[in-house]
Each structure stands twice: as structure tokens, then as C-alpha cells.
Design a protein around this motif. Sequence first.
Motif, PDB file in Angstrom:
ATOM      1  N   CYS A  66      13.712  31.531  -0.309  1.00 39.93           N
ATOM      2  CA  CYS A  66      12.209  31.617  -0.488  1.00 39.93           C
ATOM      3  C   CYS A  66      11.945  33.176  -0.552  1.00 39.93           C
ATOM      4  O   CYS A  66      12.628  34.035   0.061  1.00 39.93           O
ATOM      5  CB  CYS A  66      11.348  31.319   0.874  1.00 39.93           C
ATOM      6  SG  CYS A  66      11.444  29.767   0.800  1.00 39.93           S
ATOM      7  N   MET A  67      11.191  33.588  -1.657  1.00 44.70           N
ATOM      8  CA  MET A  67      11.122  35.161  -2.106  1.00 44.70           C
ATOM      9  C   MET A  67       9.475  35.227  -2.343  1.00 44.70           C
ATOM     10  O   MET A  67       9.098  34.280  -3.127  1.00 44.70           O
ATOM     11  CB  MET A  67      11.821  35.779  -3.109  1.00 44.70           C
ATOM     12  CG  MET A  67      13.347  35.830  -2.732  1.00 44.70           C
ATOM     13  SD  MET A  67      14.214  37.002  -3.477  1.00 44.70           S
ATOM     14  CE  MET A  67      13.572  38.444  -3.155  1.00 44.70           C
ATOM     15  N   ALA A  68       8.773  36.260  -1.907  1.00 43.98           N
ATOM     16  CA  ALA A  68       7.418  36.243  -2.075  1.00 43.98           C
ATOM     17  C   ALA A  68       6.999  37.875  -2.138  1.00 43.98           C
ATOM     18  O   ALA A  68       7.841  38.513  -1.293  1.00 43.98           O
ATOM     19  CB  ALA A  68       6.480  35.348  -1.130  1.00 43.98           C
ATOM     20  N   TRP A  69       5.805  38.007  -2.462  1.00 45.77           N
ATOM     21  CA  TRP A  69       5.138  39.145  -2.569  1.00 45.77           C
ATOM     22  C   TRP A  69       4.016  39.090  -1.748  1.00 45.77           C
ATOM     23  O   TRP A  69       3.202  38.323  -1.846  1.00 45.77           O
ATOM     24  CB  TRP A  69       4.462  39.909  -3.944  1.00 45.77           C
ATOM     25  CG  TRP A  69       5.741  40.224  -4.919  1.00 45.77           C
ATOM     26  CD1 TRP A  69       6.330  39.351  -5.712  1.00 45.77           C
ATOM     27  CD2 TRP A  69       6.351  41.282  -5.023  1.00 45.77           C
ATOM     28  NE1 TRP A  69       7.380  40.005  -6.357  1.00 45.77           N
ATOM     29  CE2 TRP A  69       7.293  41.294  -5.945  1.00 45.77           C
ATOM     30  CE3 TRP A  69       6.328  42.635  -4.177  1.00 45.77           C
ATOM     31  CZ2 TRP A  69       8.171  42.374  -6.465  1.00 45.77           C
ATOM     32  CZ3 TRP A  69       7.110  43.616  -4.734  1.00 45.77           C
ATOM     33  CH2 TRP A  69       7.927  43.560  -5.658  1.00 45.77           C
ATOM     34  N   TYR A  77       4.622  44.362  -0.510  1.00 45.90           N
ATOM     35  CA  TYR A  77       6.027  44.288   0.441  1.00 45.90           C
ATOM     36  C   TYR A  77       6.751  42.927  -0.603  1.00 45.90           C
ATOM     37  O   TYR A  77       5.982  42.004  -0.894  1.00 45.90           O
ATOM     38  CB  TYR A  77       5.935  43.917   1.482  1.00 45.90           C
ATOM     39  CG  TYR A  77       5.292  45.046   2.388  1.00 45.90           C
ATOM     40  CD1 TYR A  77       3.741  45.138   2.535  1.00 45.90           C
ATOM     41  CD2 TYR A  77       6.082  46.072   2.937  1.00 45.90           C
ATOM     42  CE1 TYR A  77       3.320  46.215   3.411  1.00 45.90           C
ATOM     43  CE2 TYR A  77       5.471  47.108   3.748  1.00 45.90           C
ATOM     44  CZ  TYR A  77       4.254  47.065   3.655  1.00 45.90           C
ATOM     45  OH  TYR A  77       3.686  48.212   4.605  1.00 45.90           O
ATOM     46  N   CYS A  78       8.112  43.111  -0.594  1.00 41.71           N
ATOM     47  CA  CYS A  78       8.886  41.863  -1.205  1.00 41.71           C
ATOM     48  C   CYS A  78       9.440  41.484   0.240  1.00 41.71           C
ATOM     49  O   CYS A  78       9.866  42.046   1.124  1.00 41.71           O
ATOM     50  CB  CYS A  78       9.873  42.399  -2.011  1.00 41.71           C
ATOM     51  SG  CYS A  78      11.131  41.251  -2.537  1.00 41.71           S
ATOM     52  N   TRP A 122      12.051  42.090   5.062  1.00 40.15           N
ATOM     53  CA  TRP A 122      11.201  42.828   4.206  1.00 40.15           C
ATOM     54  C   TRP A 122      11.614  43.994   3.689  1.00 40.15           C
ATOM     55  O   TRP A 122      12.716  44.682   4.245  1.00 40.15           O
ATOM     56  CB  TRP A 122      10.020  43.078   5.246  1.00 40.15           C
ATOM     57  CG  TRP A 122       9.627  41.924   5.921  1.00 40.15           C
ATOM     58  CD1 TRP A 122       9.752  40.835   6.927  1.00 40.15           C
ATOM     59  CD2 TRP A 122       8.201  41.176   5.330  1.00 40.15           C
ATOM     60  NE1 TRP A 122       8.838  39.984   7.016  1.00 40.15           N
ATOM     61  CE2 TRP A 122       7.884  40.098   6.045  1.00 40.15           C
ATOM     62  CE3 TRP A 122       7.147  41.766   4.260  1.00 40.15           C
ATOM     63  CZ2 TRP A 122       6.619  39.279   5.846  1.00 40.15           C
ATOM     64  CZ3 TRP A 122       6.436  40.969   4.063  1.00 40.15           C
ATOM     65  CH2 TRP A 122       6.069  39.817   4.931  1.00 40.15           C
ATOM     66  N   GLY A 123      11.057  44.376   2.502  1.00 41.52           N
ATOM     67  CA  GLY A 123      11.328  45.794   2.088  1.00 41.52           C
ATOM     68  C   GLY A 123      10.159  46.516   2.654  1.00 41.52           C
ATOM     69  O   GLY A 123       9.710  46.299   3.696  1.00 41.52           O
ATOM     70  N   GLN A 124      10.437  48.044   2.293  1.00 40.31           N
ATOM     71  CA  GLN A 124       9.678  49.194   2.720  1.00 40.31           C
ATOM     72  C   GLN A 124       8.449  49.287   1.977  1.00 40.31           C
ATOM     73  O   GLN A 124       7.431  49.736   2.652  1.00 40.31           O
ATOM     74  CB  GLN A 124      10.274  50.381   2.556  1.00 40.31           C
ATOM     75  CG  GLN A 124      11.632  50.422   3.516  1.00 40.31           C
ATOM     76  CD  GLN A 124      11.278  50.297   4.964  1.00 40.31           C
ATOM     77  OE1 GLN A 124      10.832  51.149   5.411  1.00 40.31           O
ATOM     78  NE2 GLN A 124      12.068  49.282   5.346  1.00 40.31           N
ATOM     79  N   VAL A 160      14.614  46.295  -1.903  1.00 36.63           N
ATOM     80  CA  VAL A 160      14.035  47.589  -2.415  1.00 36.63           C
ATOM     81  C   VAL A 160      13.255  47.397  -3.527  1.00 36.63           C
ATOM     82  O   VAL A 160      13.285  46.981  -4.332  1.00 36.63           O
ATOM     83  CB  VAL A 160      15.103  48.614  -2.728  1.00 36.63           C
ATOM     84  CG1 VAL A 160      14.378  49.876  -3.347  1.00 36.63           C
ATOM     85  CG2 VAL A 160      16.090  48.625  -1.845  1.00 36.63           C
ATOM     86  N   GLU A 161      11.630  47.908  -3.260  1.00 37.27           N
ATOM     87  CA  GLU A 161      10.793  47.507  -4.140  1.00 37.27           C
ATOM     88  C   GLU A 161      10.383  48.865  -4.882  1.00 37.27           C
ATOM     89  O   GLU A 161      10.776  49.743  -4.581  1.00 37.27           O
ATOM     90  CB  GLU A 161       9.277  47.316  -3.234  1.00 37.27           C
ATOM     91  CG  GLU A 161       9.289  45.948  -2.541  1.00 37.27           C
ATOM     92  CD  GLU A 161       9.633  46.214  -0.966  1.00 37.27           C
ATOM     93  OE1 GLU A 161       8.640  45.582  -0.116  1.00 37.27           O
ATOM     94  OE2 GLU A 161      10.310  47.226  -0.921  1.00 37.27           O
TER      95      GLU A 161
END
Length: 124
Positions: A33-36, A95-96, A114-116, A5-6
Amino acid sequence: QVHLVESGGDSVQAGGSLRLSCAASGYRVRDYCMAWFRQVPGREREGVAGFYRQTDNTYYANSVKDRFTISRDNAKNTLYLQMNSLKPEDTGMYYCAADPLCTIVLRPNDYIYWGQGTQVTVSS
């Protein structure tokens, strides 16, 4: 179940700052792994900044180096993106994303979760 949740998107003037947050659940943020990423209508989704899984290695798009900083709080299980010196070209939906087995941190196709999204608008 993985959930992202962004928050933190807003409309700002050029030169301003914003901090985006991505609250994660269902896994530990350090383990994936996490990214924007960001996207504007009619263009492909673009990797902005990210962490490789189980390391503190960070990666940035050339267009945001020295202006954006990605960080994470393992205790809060949250990913952040501090954005300074914002430019109109930074406008987009942010998006995150997370993936347990990414190969290339800033490649969208490497991510399954993916977030919204949260909208960032920078006006000149």
C-alpha cells in the motif's frame, strides 16, 4: 531496508499545479500500500490519495477528487501525485507512506514507513 524520499514541493499561486515524487527503495512499490498524506500544524495528518497493495485500485480524499491524480512507475519504483487547480487549503507538508499490510488506504495509522515530507504552499 525501506526508504522513502519525497520531492517536488514548492510555493505556487492558487490554480497552479505541482507534481510530487516519492522515490522508494527496499521493496517494490506495487507490492505495498502506498499513499500521500498531508499535515498542517495543529491538525491531524490527512490521507490524500493512495494505492491498495498489489492492485491498481486508487483512493482519494473527497477534497482532492478530480484535481489530484496518484500514479506510480514500477520501473522507477516511484510514486507520484499530480496536483492541479491547487487551492490555499491544499497547503501543508506532504508525506509519502508505505505499508505491506494496510487495511484502510487513507488511514495514517495503517502505515509503518514514512518519508521526511515535502512542503507545498499555495497562496491566494
